[in-house]
Design a protein around this motif. Structure first.
Motif, PDB file in Angstrom:
ATOM      1  N   CYS A  67       3.287   6.698  -7.624  1.00  0.00           N
ATOM      2  CA  CYS A  67       3.198   5.741  -6.771  1.00  0.00           C
ATOM      3  C   CYS A  67       4.172   4.645  -7.069  1.00  0.00           C
ATOM      4  O   CYS A  67       5.137   3.813  -6.538  1.00  0.00           O
ATOM      5  CB  CYS A  67       1.574   5.023  -7.617  1.00  0.00           C
ATOM      6  N   CYS A  79      -6.793   9.613 -10.175  1.00  0.00           N
ATOM      7  CA  CYS A  79      -6.090  10.138 -10.408  1.00  0.00           C
ATOM      8  C   CYS A  79      -5.468  10.179 -12.129  1.00  0.00           C
ATOM      9  O   CYS A  79      -6.624  10.464 -12.818  1.00  0.00           O
ATOM     10  CB  CYS A  79      -5.469   8.015 -10.278  1.00  0.00           C
ATOM     11  N   CYS A 123       2.058   2.570  -2.580  1.00  0.00           N
ATOM     12  CA  CYS A 123       1.911   2.977  -3.612  1.00  0.00           C
ATOM     13  C   CYS A 123       0.316   4.515  -3.674  1.00  0.00           C
ATOM     14  O   CYS A 123       0.441   5.371  -3.615  1.00  0.00           O
ATOM     15  CB  CYS A 123       0.979   2.063  -4.833  1.00  0.00           C
ATOM     16  N   THR A 124      -0.401   3.427  -2.539  1.00  0.00           N
ATOM     17  CA  THR A 124      -1.950   4.675  -2.245  1.00  0.00           C
ATOM     18  C   THR A 124      -1.424   5.296  -1.021  1.00  0.00           C
ATOM     19  O   THR A 124      -2.295   6.559  -1.418  1.00  0.00           O
ATOM     20  CB  THR A 124      -3.017   3.466  -1.196  1.00  0.00           C
ATOM     21  N   PRO A 143      -3.357  -3.505  -7.733  1.00  0.00           N
ATOM     22  CA  PRO A 143      -3.219  -2.152  -7.843  1.00  0.00           C
ATOM     23  C   PRO A 143      -3.923  -1.414  -8.379  1.00  0.00           C
ATOM     24  O   PRO A 143      -3.871  -1.450 -10.027  1.00  0.00           O
ATOM     25  CB  PRO A 143      -1.575  -1.457  -7.838  1.00  0.00           C
ATOM     26  N   GLN A 169       1.007  -1.214   0.048  1.00  0.00           N
ATOM     27  CA  GLN A 169       0.257   0.047   0.323  1.00  0.00           C
ATOM     28  C   GLN A 169       0.330   1.482   0.258  1.00  0.00           C
ATOM     29  O   GLN A 169      -0.035   2.668   0.285  1.00  0.00           O
ATOM     30  CB  GLN A 169      -0.677  -0.298   1.262  1.00  0.00           C
ATOM     31  N   SER A 200      -9.072   7.861  -1.599  1.00  0.00           N
ATOM     32  CA  SER A 200      -7.706   7.549  -2.157  1.00  0.00           C
ATOM     33  C   SER A 200      -8.706   7.051  -3.206  1.00  0.00           C
ATOM     34  O   SER A 200      -9.331   6.908  -3.778  1.00  0.00           O
ATOM     35  CB  SER A 200      -7.560   5.516  -1.744  1.00  0.00           C
ATOM     36  N   HIS A 223      -6.272   5.807  -5.572  1.00  0.00           N
ATOM     37  CA  HIS A 223      -5.612   4.684  -5.867  1.00  0.00           C
ATOM     38  C   HIS A 223      -5.882   4.289  -4.558  1.00  0.00           C
ATOM     39  O   HIS A 223      -5.902   4.323  -3.588  1.00  0.00           O
ATOM     40  CB  HIS A 223      -3.979   4.688  -5.813  1.00  0.00           C
ATOM     41  N   ARG A 224      -6.608   2.493  -5.397  1.00  0.00           N
ATOM     42  CA  ARG A 224      -6.657   1.629  -3.935  1.00  0.00           C
ATOM     43  C   ARG A 224      -5.344  -0.039  -4.038  1.00  0.00           C
ATOM     44  O   ARG A 224      -4.776  -0.101  -5.757  1.00  0.00           O
ATOM     45  CB  ARG A 224      -8.309   1.112  -4.006  1.00  0.00           C
ATOM     46  N   CYS A 266       0.559   8.335  -3.353  1.00  0.00           N
ATOM     47  CA  CYS A 266      -1.071   9.012  -3.917  1.00  0.00           C
ATOM     48  C   CYS A 266      -1.635   9.848  -3.198  1.00  0.00           C
ATOM     49  O   CYS A 266      -1.758  11.225  -3.431  1.00  0.00           O
ATOM     50  CB  CYS A 266      -2.016   7.910  -4.852  1.00  0.00           C
ATOM     51  N   ASN A 267      -2.189   9.458  -1.934  1.00  0.00           N
ATOM     52  CA  ASN A 267      -2.883   9.891  -0.205  1.00  0.00           C
ATOM     53  C   ASN A 267      -2.230  11.520  -0.323  1.00  0.00           C
ATOM     54  O   ASN A 267      -2.706  12.606  -0.590  1.00  0.00           O
ATOM     55  CB  ASN A 267      -2.849   9.261   0.516  1.00  0.00           C
TER      56      ASN A 267
END
Lengths: 308, 223
Positions: free
Chosen positions: B176, B148, B19-20, B64, B17, B43, B45-46, B23-24
């Protein structure tokens, strides 16, 4: 992490109400137009109530929509992409409201000829108002329960049913108001209120077939549609089978033919039709809400790996 | 012409996570989202957990999921205000000053990548108010839909400065991609036959999400 299918919660009951009000207004207007061309004197009350009701119903649809969107102050941007069914629908709805209000003004000014001409023009626009919600849902392939070919038909028939119910109820209302005062007018509005009974029976029967067809499509569809079908069999089953099918379709279909029987004349027949119309409205509202509720979104569901 | 795309190696992804979170932080998404009476973190991205097989041979695959930046993006087609647009470099972006928050894109997107910022939050209630990146999540961009952007702010800045975009081909990449500790993510030009992303797609077995819908996503998954 996200791991399960999610019931869509993006659009709530307000979308159902907005689309139903718009479609109902359009059908009410078309029916008033037909009556004004066919037997204007005999169905004067129905024509008048249809014209007066149509624009406010459509305006209330827009107002409900405005409570639903995030930035209502930017509503005028909604016409920018005519490839979007929301844009196209908004054009139809706006034009319908403008012409509907103009028709109402002409009605009160008693300019009958231009009023009828405007009604014919607005009836064509009304067809667009009835149809566009079906295509809004039908275009959403991401939610299999919505993106079916049956959806526009289902939405169309629901609007026809509710339109007939509303114009019947308004004409019946006029009868009950006038029955003690002007005998002739009350009599004609009584006849008017019963005039669509046969049509209602036919459309309700057609709706039952369409709803069953919709269920068959859901059951035969891809995995997500099966999930949507499960929802119809699961927690929403009571509302669906009890509310939509039994109360909204089967009961009116059983009651309306009774109103046509020879021993059911005058006010008794009217009361039965009024009751059936209320049931139709309840069923239609529930159906529109349930269509929104059964939408299932699967954020993943990948296709097979590409072969190299 | 450049056409940006992403390749994610599912065999390498460890579902950490990072990447998530990156991104956040990069895009300053809100800590909480008041929507449908549920308070959730936003988020863009998930990481999706997808169950495979049946007991006793069941397993979970982690996938992802950034925006797929579809070639035939349903969100662009349905947006009534034309706030959604597809750039020449393949990015699907939102004009936050035009979006009316009707959420048609949310229901039309088969990948569930959009989020509606319904919250009336103060600046400090966002994850990273001083983020360098897209601040669509912070006031005044409320009542609109977010998603995104493939870190468009990084791309535009890199192009302006004459730097090459891509991971590992260039100097700049998305947040990410930058933080992935497993080296599972790649970013680059899908129009360049010599780019790493293209070589990986050609070399390995790959898939794209929901291809049967004809959206032509620009994110490829290696298996």
């Amino acid at each position: 992490m996200v791991s399960e299918l999610a019931v869509q919660t993006v659009w709530d009951w307000r979308i159902a109400a907005e689309t139903l009000l718009g479609g109902t207004a359009a059908v009410v207007f078309i029916l008033a137009t037909i009556m004004s061309l066919w037997k204007p004197t005999e169905h004067r009350i129905m024509v008048k109530s249809g014209i007066i009701l149509a624009a406010p119903l459509a305006i209330s649809a827009v107002l409900i929509l405005m409570t639903e969107i995030g930035r209502p102050e930017r509503m005028f941007f909604i016409f920018r992409n005519l490839n979007s069914m929301i844009s196209t629908g908004s054009v139809f709805l706006t034009a319908f409201i403008v012409f509907g209000l103009a028709t109402t003004a002409l009605l009160f000014m008693k300019w009958e000829k231009p009023m009828r001409a405007l009604m014919v023009v607005n009836s064509f626009i009304a067809v667009g108002v009835i149809l566009y919600p079906g295509f809004i849902f039908g275009a959403v392939n991401a939610i299999p329960a919505w993106g079916t070919a049956v959806m526009p038909v289902l939405i169309l028939i629901t609007s026809v049913l509710t339109g007939i119910a509303v114009i019947t109820l308004s004409t019946a209302g006029a009868y009950f108001v006038k029955k003690g005062k002007a005998g002739k007018e009350a009599e004609s509005s009584l006849r008017s209120a019963l005039i669509f009974t046969d049509v209602s029976i036919g459309v309700a029967a057609l709706q039952i077939i369409t709803v069953l067809g919709y269920l068959v499509i859901l059951g035969r569809g891809p995995a997500l549609a099966v999930e949507a079908y499960k929802l119809v069999m699961g927690p929403l089953a009571g509302l669906f089978w009890g509310g939509v099918v039994a109360i909204g379709l089967v009961a009116p279909l059983a009651l309306l033919p009774i109103a046509k029987m020879s021993w059911m004349k005058g006010e008794r027949a009217l009361l039965l039709v009024v009751f059936a119309s209320v049931l139709i409205l309840v069923g239609a509202i529930l159906l529109r809400v349930l269509i929104l509720e059964i939408g299932v979104v699967d954020p993943f569901f990948p296709s097979e790996p590409l072969k190299h | 012409m450049v056409k940006y795309g992403m390749v994610i190696d599912l065999d390498r992804c460890i579902a950490c996570q990072a990447c998530t979170i990156a991104c956040n932080s990069e895009n300053n998404t809100s800590v909480e989202l008041d929507y449908d009476k549920v308070r959730l973190g936003v988020s863009w991205h998930r990481v999706l957990a997808v169950e495979k097989g049946e007991y006793p041979n069941a397993s979970v695959e982690y996938i992802p999921r950034p925006c797929q930046h579809c070639e035939n993006a349903p969100c662009v087609q349905v947006c009534p205000t034309a706030a959604r647009r597809k750039r020449e470099d393949g990015l699907v972006l939102i004009d936050y000053d035009t979006c009316i928050g009707c959420r048609y894109c949310l229901v039309a997107c088969p990948y569930g990548v959009n989020v509606f910022n319904a919250a009336n939050l103060k600046k400090e209630e966002y994850r990273n108010p001083d983020a360098a990146g897209n601040n669509a999540g912070s006031p005044p961009y409320q009542g609109v839909v977010e998603k995104c952007t493939f870190c468009v702010h990084r791309i535009d800045k890199a192009v302006k400065e004459g730097k090459k975009m891509g991971n590992p081909d260039g100097e700049v990449t998305t947040a990410c991609n930058q933080v992935c500790p497993a080296g599972a993510r790649f970013f680059g030009d899908l129009d360049d036959p010599n780019s790493t992303v293209n070589k990986l797609i050609a070399k390995r077995s790959s898939m794209r999400m929901k291809e049967h819908l004809g959206t032509n996503p620009q994110v490829y998954y290696l298996k």
